[in-house]
Scaffold this motif. Structure first.
Motif, short mmCIF file in Angstrom:
data_model
loop_
_atom_site.label_atom_id
_atom_site.label_comp_id
_atom_site.label_asym_id
_atom_site.label_seq_id
_atom_site.Cartn_x
_atom_site.Cartn_y
_atom_site.Cartn_z
N LYS A 35 -10.14 -4.97 -13.19
CA LYS A 35 -10.99 -4.18 -12.92
C LYS A 35 -10.69 -4.15 -11.66
O LYS A 35 -11.76 -3.91 -10.29
N GLY A 36 -9.23 -3.68 -11.72
CA GLY A 36 -8.82 -3.43 -10.19
C GLY A 36 -9.05 -1.40 -9.52
O GLY A 36 -10.13 -0.94 -10.23
N LEU A 37 -8.82 -1.20 -8.97
CA LEU A 37 -9.00 0.49 -8.25
C LEU A 37 -8.04 1.03 -8.97
O LEU A 37 -6.70 1.05 -8.01
N GLN A 127 3.85 -2.90 4.51
CA GLN A 127 2.67 -4.00 4.01
C GLN A 127 1.91 -3.16 3.93
O GLN A 127 1.28 -4.19 3.37
N VAL A 128 1.58 -2.39 3.93
CA VAL A 128 0.66 -0.90 3.87
C VAL A 128 0.29 -1.32 2.34
O VAL A 128 -0.47 -1.69 1.22
N ALA A 129 1.82 -1.15 1.65
CA ALA A 129 1.53 -1.20 0.05
C ALA A 129 1.27 -2.29 -0.61
O ALA A 129 0.56 -2.48 -1.46
N LYS A 130 1.77 -3.38 0.01
CA LYS A 130 1.11 -4.28 -0.27
C LYS A 130 0.43 -4.65 -0.52
O LYS A 130 -0.38 -5.91 -1.26
N LYS A 131 -0.65 -4.54 0.35
CA LYS A 131 -1.42 -5.02 0.89
C LYS A 131 -3.39 -4.61 -0.20
O LYS A 131 -3.93 -4.88 -0.84
N LEU A 132 -2.40 -2.97 -0.62
CA LEU A 132 -3.34 -1.75 -1.54
C LEU A 132 -3.40 -3.45 -2.63
O LEU A 132 -4.22 -3.04 -3.21
N ARG A 133 -2.12 -3.70 -2.83
CA ARG A 133 -1.68 -3.65 -4.41
C ARG A 133 -2.54 -4.94 -4.88
O ARG A 133 -3.12 -5.30 -5.18
N LEU A 134 -2.32 -6.23 -3.70
CA LEU A 134 -2.81 -7.91 -3.70
C LEU A 134 -4.12 -7.80 -2.73
O LEU A 134 -4.85 -8.96 -3.85
N ASN A 139 -4.37 0.42 -8.27
CA ASN A 139 -3.43 0.46 -8.71
C ASN A 139 -3.25 2.40 -8.59
O ASN A 139 -2.92 2.09 -10.05
N GLY A 140 -3.60 2.79 -7.90
CA GLY A 140 -3.09 4.12 -8.22
C GLY A 140 -1.66 4.40 -7.66
O GLY A 140 -1.17 3.11 -7.20
#
Length: 420
Positions: A35-37, A127-134, A139-140
């Motif tokens: 149920k992510g974004l 770090q930006v990508a990692k924060k968005l994912r985790l 999931n965009g």
């Protein structure tokens, strides 16, 4: 949060990112879980078009326009007097999530000027990508620009969180790079490319054995070349592109016309952007190499170092090889059908399917979508049927241009108005 300051940064760093055209998400299949974004499956990026014709967009920004390098062609070069700004990592994350929730974007395209060092910059992008994912469970689509000269460890980590990675080769030739960006080395660009290629090969091999292997850059990698900043011919540009496709398994090579944003004696003395038509011809050539079975030596060589601005590269090739025509539309193999001016991949497939049931004539070809204003000089439907009648190449070219001038001018004017 200081909204006025964030808005100011966004204006500066979104404007600085507009010169990078290498945005595409084709090939990514990251699915939404837990149920992510967001969901990158079937999605495009930055006013691009998906296979089913949908137009989609992304947040396209630089992390910062501060840079330690002084490349002659770059608007963010350290000696250029421009307003500087830098996002914090969390600011980029928040902007991406907030814009996505408002349905403004479907992904993130993040690049950066190089500050302190390549590794320091690349680490912040990761770090930006990692924060968005985790942390945000986003999931965009995420496209990260790889920083030339960064470490293999950071390139590996970037591929775990980004859908696509790209390193802009910037200048097509090594000599051009030495002239315009003497602080950079060619191997700084190719080293990250090689790492991504090897990791993709390793992932595909491991995936065959262990299905749970973490995805690595599912949309592959791409690169971009500046066209017109140095004296390279179209042959130089396309031979370089072919090398990167073969050597590093690129998904796409993009061609960006040089825009004279700053004054430098090393740059050509032009007052306007490289003609859009030249970019168009390069992309047409790229398409022929990837989807039509042409080799680069057939289109460009020492006798033809530049593409014909008057006609597309396939028509130009056909006019130089009239001894191979006309082609019998009812018996020709697919590879030869694809070399007929006016026939696309879909039209060739339709012809192959249709001629199983009946002999095709001119009316059938018209209904199948063949551009007969060009194709008629290179095909026949029966042994006696031949429109070309041994006309010389220049005469055929003239007739085609005469028949398509009105349509070409109308379409090209529309394109110019869109860009203006």
């Amino acid at each position: 949060m200081n909204f006025e300051r964030i808005k100011e940064k966004l204006n500066i760093l979104a404007d600085a990112a507009k010169y990078d055209v290498s945005c595409a998400s084709s090939g990514s299949n990251r699915k939404n879980t837990n149920k992510g974004l967001g969901n990158s499956t079937g999605m495009g990026i930055c006013h691009s078009y998906t296979e089913d014709g949908r137009c989609v967009s992304l947040l396209k920004i630089l992390l910062t326009n501060h840079c330690i390098y002084d490349c002659a062609y770059c608007v963010t070069r350290k000696s250029n007097d421009v307003k500087r700004a830098a996002f914090k990592i969390q600011e980029v994350v928040d902007l991406t999530i907030n814009f996505y929730r408002r349905n403004y974007i479907e992904g993130l395209f993040l690049s950066s000027g190089i500050f302190k060092s390549p590794d320091h910059t690349m680490e912040r992008l990761v770090q930006v990508a990692k924060k968005l994912r985790l942390e945000e469970n986003f999931n965009g689509y995420i496209h990260l620009k790889s920083i030339p000269g960064c470490s293999d460890e950071l390139m590996y980590e970037a591929g775990l969180y980004a859908d696509r990675l790209s390193v802009n080769i910037e200048v097509p030739t090594i000599s051009g790079l030495k002239l315009l960006a003497p602080e950079k080395k060619h191997e700084d660009f190719t080293k990250p490319m090689l790492k991504v290629k090897n990791e993709l090969i390793r992932y595909n091999n491991e995936r065959k054995i262990i299905k749970s292997t973490p995805k690595y850059a599912p949309a592959g990698q791409s690169t971009q070349m500046i066209v017109g900043a140095t004296g390279e011919t179209d042959k130089d540009i396309m031979y370089s592109a072919t090398y990167y496709y073969k050597q590093f398994h690129m998904k796409r090579v993009y061609y960006s016309g040089y825009v004279p944003v700053i004054q430098d004696e090393r740059l050509p003395s032009v007052t306007s952007q490289v003609p859009m038509l030249r970019e168009n011809r390069l992309y047409q050539t790229d398409w022929l190499l990837r989807f039509y079975g042409f080799s680069i030596t057939e289109i460009l060589d020492k006798n033809h170092p530049n593409l014909d601005p008057d006609v597309d590269p396939k028509l130009s090739w056909a006019l130089r090889n009239l001894h191979l025509f006309p082609v019998d539309i009812n018996t020709a193999e697919k590879h030869m059908l694809l070399r007929i001016p006016g026939l696309g991949v879909k039209s060739a497939h339709k012809i192959i399917q249709a001629r199983k049931y009946r002999k095709l004539n001119w009316e059938h070809l018209k209904k199948l979508g063949v551009a007969l204003n060009r194709a008629q000089y290179f095909i026949r439907c029966t042994a006696k049927d031949q429109v070309r009648k041994d006309l010389p190449a220049e005469r055929i070219k003239g007739l085609i241009l005469q028949n398509s001038t009105g349509k070409f001018r109308s379409n090209f004017s529309t394109q110019l108005s869109l860009f203006n």
